[in-house]
Design a protein around this motif. Structure first.
Motif, PDB file in Angstrom:
ATOM      1  N   LEU A 154       0.978  -0.843   0.428  1.00  0.00           N
ATOM      2  CA  LEU A 154      -0.451   0.177  -0.345  1.00  0.00           C
ATOM      3  C   LEU A 154       1.346   1.404  -0.061  1.00  0.00           C
ATOM      4  O   LEU A 154       2.045   1.313   1.135  1.00  0.00           O
ATOM      5  CB  LEU A 154      -0.662   0.331   1.437  1.00  0.00           C
ATOM      6  CG  LEU A 154      -1.382   1.343   1.222  1.00  0.00           C
ATOM      7  CD1 LEU A 154      -2.470   1.670   0.644  1.00  0.00           C
ATOM      8  CD2 LEU A 154      -2.067   1.580   2.553  1.00  0.00           C
ATOM      9  N   THR A 172      -1.015  -0.991  -4.840  1.00  0.00           N
ATOM     10  CA  THR A 172      -2.710  -0.225  -4.512  1.00  0.00           C
ATOM     11  C   THR A 172      -2.051   1.604  -3.909  1.00  0.00           C
ATOM     12  O   THR A 172      -1.108   1.602  -2.881  1.00  0.00           O
ATOM     13  CB  THR A 172      -2.872  -0.892  -2.975  1.00  0.00           C
ATOM     14  OG1 THR A 172      -3.439  -1.931  -3.239  1.00  0.00           O
ATOM     15  CG2 THR A 172      -4.709   0.027  -2.192  1.00  0.00           C
ATOM     16  N   HIS A 186      -6.213   4.976  -5.651  1.00  0.00           N
ATOM     17  CA  HIS A 186      -7.885   3.812  -5.285  1.00  0.00           C
ATOM     18  C   HIS A 186      -8.223   4.126  -3.957  1.00  0.00           C
ATOM     19  O   HIS A 186      -9.550   3.863  -3.295  1.00  0.00           O
ATOM     20  CB  HIS A 186      -7.412   2.506  -4.637  1.00  0.00           C
ATOM     21  CG  HIS A 186      -6.314   1.877  -5.847  1.00  0.00           C
ATOM     22  ND1 HIS A 186      -4.810   1.365  -5.659  1.00  0.00           N
ATOM     23  CD2 HIS A 186      -6.634   1.429  -6.681  1.00  0.00           C
ATOM     24  CE1 HIS A 186      -4.513   0.878  -6.953  1.00  0.00           C
ATOM     25  NE2 HIS A 186      -5.267   1.381  -7.739  1.00  0.00           N
ATOM     26  N   ARG A 209      -9.020  -1.697   0.074  1.00  0.00           N
ATOM     27  CA  ARG A 209      -7.933  -2.392  -0.863  1.00  0.00           C
ATOM     28  C   ARG A 209      -8.866  -2.284  -1.779  1.00  0.00           C
ATOM     29  O   ARG A 209      -9.504  -2.095  -2.620  1.00  0.00           O
ATOM     30  CB  ARG A 209      -7.595  -3.785  -0.427  1.00  0.00           C
ATOM     31  CG  ARG A 209      -6.319  -4.199  -1.717  1.00  0.00           C
ATOM     32  CD  ARG A 209      -5.663  -5.599  -1.322  1.00  0.00           C
ATOM     33  NE  ARG A 209      -4.249  -5.450  -2.161  1.00  0.00           N
ATOM     34  CZ  ARG A 209      -3.236  -6.460  -2.098  1.00  0.00           C
ATOM     35  NH1 ARG A 209      -3.701  -6.655  -1.429  1.00  0.00           N
ATOM     36  NH2 ARG A 209      -2.356  -5.999  -2.849  1.00  0.00           N
ATOM     37  N   ASP A 210      -7.899  -1.191  -2.772  1.00  0.00           N
ATOM     38  CA  ASP A 210      -8.351  -0.341  -3.803  1.00  0.00           C
ATOM     39  C   ASP A 210      -9.850   0.442  -3.745  1.00  0.00           C
ATOM     40  O   ASP A 210     -10.100  -0.250  -4.828  1.00  0.00           O
ATOM     41  CB  ASP A 210      -8.287  -1.528  -5.356  1.00  0.00           C
ATOM     42  CG  ASP A 210      -7.543  -2.699  -5.131  1.00  0.00           C
ATOM     43  OD1 ASP A 210      -5.831  -1.535  -4.856  1.00  0.00           O
ATOM     44  OD2 ASP A 210      -7.199  -3.320  -5.870  1.00  0.00           O
TER      45      ASP A 210
END
Length: 214
Positions: A154, A172, A186, A209-210
């Protein structure tokens, strides 16, 4: 295991006023308009800035003067970490995070000492890669040093060049400390403080996430 890769200036440490003072002093040294120089410096790397605002000067001399001013600012300037930075970094598991900066390691270490932030084992600075942001090289280098796969990383960024770098590395990317989301991120948080719970959750294997819930 999840990994978090942080930009430094503008993401963890508020260095805008310091950067403005450094460039103002540099502009004064060369008899240039400080506001115009800083406007260019915000969008370009130093060598590109010199080419635009001081094309008749030796770029090596310009860079040496800038480095001298930056080093002095680290020694005597006033720095502040963004709210939530200390809590976030101390809450991450050892070996799970790194700093990826366009600055130089000795300055980053100086700023972290001044603000009391913990240091990670891995720092990728301007001298560690042949190509800086927006190339994916800095973030890919950090992942390799952590033995991490890009898809498990990340990136926390505040600027378009850093966001592009993280995206091109296949990671990400979350944006912080901006009123409007940088194109491509994201997920966007208006401040680092807002991002703290989600970043810690990501590192622990859950959370966002994303931009969606896992």
């Amino acid at each position: 295991m999840r990994y978090v890769l942080f930009d430094v200036d503008g993401t963890l440490i508020d260095a805008v006023s310091n950067q403005r003072r450094v460039w103002a002093a540099w502009a004064e040294r060369y008899g240039l308009n400080a506001d115009k120089v800083y406007e260019v410096a915000l969008r370009t790397r130093p060598t590109e800035t010199f080419a635009q605002v001081a094309a008749d000067r030796d770029p090596r001399e310009c860079l040496a003067a800038l480095h001298e001013l930056e080093d002095e600012d680290v020694r005597s300037g006033v720095y502040a970490a963004f709210d939530g930075a200390a809590e976030l970094l101390r809450g991450l598991p050892s070996g799970s995070w790194a700093l990826v900066t366009s600055n130089y390691e000795h300055r980053v270490r100086g700023r972290f000492r001044r603000t009391g932030l913990p240091m990670p084992d891995v720092i990728v600075d301007a001298a560690a890669v042949d190509e800086g942001k927006p190339s994916p090289a800095p973030y890919l280098r950090a992942a390799a040093m952590l033995s991490a796969a890009p898809e498990d990383c990340l990136v926390i960024e505040d600027a378009p060049t850093g966001v592009e770098s993280g995206l091109r590395a296949g990671m990400t990317v979350w944006g912080v400390n901006a009123p409007v989301a940088v194109e491509g991120v994201h997920h966007h948080f208006g401040s680092l403080r807002e991002a703290v719970p989600s970043v810690l959750a990501f590192a622990a294997g859950g959370g966002l996430r994303d931009g969606t819930k896992l």
